[in-house]
Motif scaffolding. Structure first.
Motif, PDB file in Angstrom:
ATOM      1  N   TRP A  55      58.389  52.597 -22.851  1.00 40.62           N
ATOM      2  CA  TRP A  55      58.267  53.811 -22.035  1.00 40.62           C
ATOM      3  C   TRP A  55      57.257  54.797 -22.609  1.00 40.62           C
ATOM      4  O   TRP A  55      56.911  55.799 -21.960  1.00 40.62           O
ATOM      5  N   VAL A  56      56.745  54.495 -23.806  1.00 37.22           N
ATOM      6  CA  VAL A  56      55.689  55.303 -24.420  1.00 37.22           C
ATOM      7  C   VAL A  56      54.381  54.519 -24.359  1.00 37.22           C
ATOM      8  O   VAL A  56      54.353  53.316 -24.631  1.00 37.22           O
ATOM      9  N   LYS A  57      53.289  55.201 -24.007  1.00 39.84           N
ATOM     10  CA  LYS A  57      51.982  54.565 -23.867  1.00 39.84           C
ATOM     11  C   LYS A  57      50.994  55.164 -24.870  1.00 39.84           C
ATOM     12  O   LYS A  57      51.213  56.250 -25.401  1.00 39.84           O
ATOM     13  N   ILE A  58      49.902  54.454 -25.094  1.00 38.54           N
ATOM     14  CA  ILE A  58      48.833  54.983 -25.938  1.00 38.54           C
ATOM     15  C   ILE A  58      47.717  55.505 -25.052  1.00 38.54           C
ATOM     16  O   ILE A  58      47.367  54.898 -24.036  1.00 38.54           O
TER      17      ILE A  58
ATOM     18  N   PRO B 202      51.017  53.746 -37.794  1.00 36.09           N
ATOM     19  CA  PRO B 202      52.212  54.195 -37.075  1.00 36.09           C
ATOM     20  C   PRO B 202      53.464  53.634 -37.736  1.00 36.09           C
ATOM     21  O   PRO B 202      53.517  52.453 -38.075  1.00 36.09           O
ATOM     22  N   THR B 203      54.457  54.489 -37.933  1.00 39.83           N
ATOM     23  CA  THR B 203      55.688  54.063 -38.606  1.00 39.83           C
ATOM     24  C   THR B 203      56.851  54.060 -37.610  1.00 39.83           C
ATOM     25  O   THR B 203      56.735  54.563 -36.488  1.00 39.83           O
ATOM     26  N   ASN B 204      57.959  53.525 -38.059  1.00 41.53           N
ATOM     27  CA  ASN B 204      59.154  53.546 -37.212  1.00 41.53           C
ATOM     28  C   ASN B 204      59.634  54.966 -36.948  1.00 41.53           C
ATOM     29  O   ASN B 204      60.277  55.230 -35.932  1.00 41.53           O
ATOM     30  N   MET B 205      59.333  55.882 -37.863  1.00 39.69           N
ATOM     31  CA  MET B 205      59.731  57.274 -37.658  1.00 39.69           C
ATOM     32  C   MET B 205      58.952  57.900 -36.515  1.00 39.69           C
ATOM     33  O   MET B 205      59.484  58.730 -35.763  1.00 39.69           O
ATOM     34  N   HIS B 206      57.684  57.529 -36.355  1.00 39.70           N
ATOM     35  CA  HIS B 206      56.902  58.027 -35.224  1.00 39.70           C
ATOM     36  C   HIS B 206      57.572  57.638 -33.907  1.00 39.70           C
ATOM     37  O   HIS B 206      57.672  58.449 -32.978  1.00 39.70           O
ATOM     38  N   LEU B 207      58.046  56.411 -33.830  1.00 41.86           N
ATOM     39  CA  LEU B 207      58.705  55.932 -32.616  1.00 41.86           C
ATOM     40  C   LEU B 207      60.073  56.588 -32.455  1.00 41.86           C
ATOM     41  O   LEU B 207      60.479  56.948 -31.346  1.00 41.86           O
ATOM     42  N   ARG B 208      60.760  56.740 -33.565  1.00 40.31           N
ATOM     43  CA  ARG B 208      62.100  57.326 -33.552  1.00 40.31           C
ATOM     44  C   ARG B 208      62.080  58.752 -32.992  1.00 40.31           C
ATOM     45  O   ARG B 208      63.008  59.182 -32.309  1.00 40.31           O
TER      46      ARG B 208
ATOM     47  N   ILE C 224      48.969  50.901 -32.978  1.00 36.92           N
ATOM     48  CA  ILE C 224      49.878  51.645 -32.094  1.00 36.92           C
ATOM     49  C   ILE C 224      50.339  50.750 -30.948  1.00 36.92           C
ATOM     50  O   ILE C 224      51.518  50.749 -30.577  1.00 36.92           O
ATOM     51  N   LYS C 225      49.424  49.985 -30.385  1.00 32.70           N
ATOM     52  CA  LYS C 225      49.793  49.065 -29.300  1.00 32.70           C
ATOM     53  C   LYS C 225      50.830  48.055 -29.773  1.00 32.70           C
ATOM     54  O   LYS C 225      51.772  47.728 -29.043  1.00 32.70           O
ATOM     55  N   GLN C 226      50.657  47.569 -30.993  1.00 36.33           N
ATOM     56  CA  GLN C 226      51.636  46.622 -31.548  1.00 36.33           C
ATOM     57  C   GLN C 226      52.991  47.300 -31.737  1.00 36.33           C
ATOM     58  O   GLN C 226      54.044  46.730 -31.433  1.00 36.33           O
TER      59      GLN C 226
END
Length: 315
Positions: free
Chosen positions: A75-78, A17-23, A66-68
């Motif tokens: 506000w986003v969950k796995i 998982p990258t910062n772009m996924h979160l962005r 992903i959890k890390q």
């Protein structure tokens, strides 16, 4: 699709998982809020281990990463439902499961039943309890994706037409565009997407960001810095478990900055110099010299012998 309460669901390998996924979640939420929607939460559903993709890390590691990563995005969950199935699951079925799950949970909360709300943000659960029982609190699971996934609908044999139609018709898409992509043109060229284009929301990312998991894996395998591309917690986890070719790399970041001070292209650093004392007349002076510089007798004599000024001859 009139429901204004949305949960964004992103599928994929997340390898890592990258910062772009979160962005993408943040960009989509901002845009949907401007359009009058209420984003109630977000979900990340990593793909099954049987998904045929090169260099795919085991799901146990991908879920842990992903959890890390989500420590910074609470506000986003796995959701690990997909990886726990006996085989690979289509995106359509993943969306349908989570839609059914959320419908059941919301109904149970409204009835006062004790249920597992771990996939819901805490504030969302509080809002459900605070709402009038007669008020509709149904939500719509929407697929959050990049323009590349949208364009993959056109790859022969990759998607079934029935699945594409069901995804767009029953759930809808939130597409975050990347530089160089033209999702509106692609929607126009697809009969299915044009038919349900009202269910497709395109979000333009004006701050260009081309971070990809493929490039991150390549940098990690070469022992290059991935700082600010993935979270520090994810990077630490990767190196701790030797993922993506990091097993044989040095884990100390300082090792990357070590320089060979004996290189002919570099001047010796202060740490490679020593000070030598020479006597000139009645004074002692310190001259810094590299350790590896050979000291000849001629040089020492030049330092010891005082310079004598010559008198000019009268013209």
């Amino acid at each position: 699709m009139d429901n204004k309460h949305i949960v964004l669901l992103a599928t994929g390998s997340f390898n890592p998982p990258t910062n772009m996924h979160l962005r993408m979640f943040e960009i989509a939420r901002d845009h949907l809020n401007h359009l009058g929607f209420t984003v109630c939460g977000g979900l990340i559903s990593p793909t099954h281990d049987l998904y045929k993709k090169k260099d795919l890390a085991p799901s146990i590691h991908r879920c842990a990463m992903i959890k890390q990563a989500l420590v910074a995005l609470p506000w986003v969950k796995i959701s690990d439902w997909e990886v726990k199935q006996s085989c690979w699951t289509t995106t359509r079925n993943v969306l349908q499961y989570h839609q059914n799950f959320h419908d059941i949970i919301i109904s149970s909360i409204r009835n006062g039943d004790e249920v597992d709300t771990s996939l819901f943000p805490v504030q969302f659960v509080k809002n459900i309890n605070a709402k009038d029982l007669n008020q509709n609190m149904a939500i719509n699971i929407r697929l959050l994706c990049g323009a590349d996934l949208l364009e993959s609908f056109a790859i022969p044999g990759l998607w079934k037409d029935d699945d594409i139609e069901a995804i767009v018709r029953d759930f809808g898409l939130v597409v975050v565009s990347r530089s160089g992509s033209n999702p509106h043109k692609f929607i126009y060229e697809s009969d299915i997407l044009t038919k349900y284009m009202a269910n497709i929301i395109v979000v333009t990312e004006w701050i260009s960001n081309e971070i990809s998991s493929t490039k991150v894996r390549r940098a990690l395998s070469r022992n290059e810095s991935v700082k600010f591309l993935i979270s520090d917690l994810v990077e630490s986890y990767i190196k701790e478990h030797g993922l993506f070719g990091t097993l044989n790399n040095k884990s100390n970041d300082n090792d990357r900055s070590d320089l060979n001070t004996s290189s002919v292209f570099l001047s010796p650093s202060p740490s490679s110099k020593t000070f030598k004392t020479y006597q000139i007349d009645d004074k002692k002076i310190n001259i810094d010299e590299p350790d590896n510089l050979q000291c000849t007798t001629k040089r020492e004599n030049n330092c010891i012998k005082p310079k004598v000024k010559r008198k000019r001859k009268n013209q």
